[in-house]
Design an enzyme around this catalytic site. Structure first.
Site, mmCIF file in Angstrom:
data_model
loop_
_atom_site.group_PDB
_atom_site.id
_atom_site.type_symbol
_atom_site.label_atom_id
_atom_site.label_comp_id
_atom_site.label_asym_id
_atom_site.label_seq_id
_atom_site.Cartn_x
_atom_site.Cartn_y
_atom_site.Cartn_z
ATOM 1 N N ALA A 181 0.850 -1.195 0.000
ATOM 2 C CA ALA A 181 0.000 0.000 0.000
ATOM 3 C C ALA A 181 0.886 1.244 0.000
ATOM 4 O O ALA A 181 1.708 1.439 0.894
ATOM 5 C CB ALA A 181 -0.885 -0.007 1.239
ATOM 6 N N TYR A 192 -9.849 1.465 5.122
ATOM 7 C CA TYR A 192 -9.154 2.707 4.766
ATOM 8 C C TYR A 192 -10.126 3.643 4.030
ATOM 9 O O TYR A 192 -11.309 3.322 3.870
ATOM 10 C CB TYR A 192 -7.871 2.393 3.974
ATOM 11 C CG TYR A 192 -6.913 1.572 4.819
ATOM 12 C CD1 TYR A 192 -6.444 2.078 6.035
ATOM 13 C CD2 TYR A 192 -6.525 0.292 4.448
ATOM 14 C CE1 TYR A 192 -5.601 1.328 6.849
ATOM 15 C CE2 TYR A 192 -5.687 -0.474 5.256
ATOM 16 C CZ TYR A 192 -5.228 0.054 6.454
ATOM 17 O OH TYR A 192 -4.413 -0.693 7.274
#
Ligand SMILES: Cc1cc2nc3c(=O)[nH]c(=O)nc-3n(C[C@H](O)[C@H](O)[C@H](O)COP(=O)(O)O)c2cc1C
Length: 420
Positions: free
Chosen positions: A88, A217
């Site tokens: 990520a 997220y």
């Protein structure tokens, strides 16, 4: 590299794996496994169906990849997977989970990533990268320091806190930083920042891009009714809650070339009462497909607590049913991930049409050669397979195979009654 030693008689799966998963040898007449059959997605051909999933290492400095990343990703790239994803990677500094997150929010981030992507290509591995924004899960401790809000002890260690943003001003839980609610004009700016990060990923040489929509997220925070209680056009019903996620997908697709695959990783279910459901995921996957997304990578959970906090009961391949339903009902390619460590099981997922790609994460940390060993476990002659390994390893191991076979033959001969 920590490869499992071969036994020389074709029984090649690791003792650890067979002990934990009961891996059995495939029948001798097994045809070429689907797991090792190439697949073309847009203009990119993967040499097999094994993908190493993104795994954050929280070891970047100001978002910049370090030697650790080169060694870690290089090690994974030598193991035989068709594609290795970089972890990520934050689209803005504000969108980092921790001080150690990788980033692509400036041109300065490109060069070390370009070196990693170039090394992967030299190994005949397609370089992939996941771009992300943590939203209200930002400004947190690295996992090994507690995975919670930063403390005075963390600040004394040199960590810094920063303002975080989210669909609403509700923190993830009591004690976590209160985010600033994103305005509509902030969302417009953010879409541009996602697109800019995608453009930089392209400049760095990546060939597959994944948008992180999972694990609680920012984008997932917009999708779930449990975290998005906005009352404007970016909240409310399914259409409102998926508006920003789909606008991000469009903005990224607009800069990511059509011939390069674009994946989206979803949390297919929240696993919480009143949360995002698999039916929502199927509808969302159809909308993503209409916007040119190529593959849905099916993970789950994480809306509250750590990234993949276990809201969904764990079992071998526990997320495979999500990949199967998305593939069947949305008519889009899917990637299965989560506790897939047995090559026979991985092959069966593909054979049954439950997914198009198999992603491996933690098992590749245990054994970066998992794909190479899986191919042999599924029936390919070890010596032949080693011709496709990096020559710096394959040449030696092929010769060792012959020595081991000779030793075995000598042992068998001396064990015969009357010998010696
Ligand atoms: C060390 C570590 C870091 C991870 N970082 C990410 C990440 O950056 N992005 C993401 O989408 N998932 C991340 N995950 C989740 C994995 O990609 C994967 O979905 C999960 O570990 C389940 O697969 P596995 O059973 O093969 O490990 C991470 C997992 C681990 C173990």
């Amino acid at each position: 590299m920590a490869c499992t030693p071969l036994t020389g008689d074709g029984v090649v799966w690791s003792a650890a794996a067979s002990a934990t998963t009961g891996t059995v040898r495939p029948p001798p007449d097994m045809t070429k496994p689907l797991l090792f059959t190439p697949i073309a997605i847009q203009g990119v051909t993967l040499k097999n169906r094994v993908v190493i999933a993104p795994m954050a290492t929280y070891s970047a400095v100001d978002g910049i990849a370090q030697d650790f990343h080169f060694a870690h990703l290089g090690r994974l790239a030598l193991g035989g997977a068709a594609c290795v994803f970089v972890e990520a990677t934050a689209v803005t500094a504000q969108g980092r989970i921790t001080n150690g997150d990788m980033g692509l929010w400036s041109q300065a981030h490109i060069a070390p990533l370009r070196r990693i992507a170039a090394f992967m290509k030299l190994q005949n591995v397609v370089p992939g990268i996941q771009i992300a924004h943590a939203g209200r899960k930002g400004s947190m401790q690295r996992p090994w320091f507690g995975n919670g809000p930063l403390t005075a002890q963390d600040l004394a260690r040199g960590e810094k806190t920063w303002e975080i943003v989210a669909p609403t001003s509700a923190p993830m839980a009591d004690g976590y930083i209160v985010p600033r609610q994103l305005s509509v004009s902030d969302l417009t700016t953010l879409k541009g920042q996602w697109a800019d990060a995608a453009q930089r990923a392209l400049e760095a040489g990546f060939e597959i891009l994944e948008i992180h929509n999972a694990h609680g997220y920012l984008i997932h925070q917009f999708m779930s009714p449990l975290s998005n209680t906005r009352t404007d056009a970016y909240g409310g019903d399914f259409a409102g809650r998926t508006r920003f996620p789909l606008e991000v997908a469009e903005a990224v697709r607009a800069v990511w070339p059509k011939d390069r695959p674009l994946f989206v990783r979803v949390s297919a279910v929240d696993g919480l009462d009143g949360g995002w459901t698999l039916t929502d995921t199927v509808a969302y996957a159809k909308a993503l497909k209409a916007r040119g997304i190529d593959v849905i990578d099916c993970s789950s959970g994480g809306l509250f607590g750590s990234a993949t906090a276990a809201r969904v009961k764990r079992s071998w391949g526990f997320q495979v049913p999500y990949a199967e339903r998305v593939r069947r009902e949305a008519g889009i390619k899917s990637m299965a991930v989560g506790l897939i460590i047995d090559p026979v099981f991985a092959e069966a997922i593909l054979q049954k049409g439950q997914a198009d790609l198999i992603a491996i994460a933690r098992e590749a940390l245990v054994n970066p050669c998992w794909p190479q060993m899986a191919e042999i476990a599924l029936g390919r002659d070890a010596s032949d397979a080693m011709d496709d390994w990096p020559v710096q390893y394959g040449w030696w191991l092929k010769h060792r195979e012959r020595s081991i076979a000779q030793i075995r033959a000598d042992e068998a001969a001396s064990a015969k009654p009357g010998s010696g």
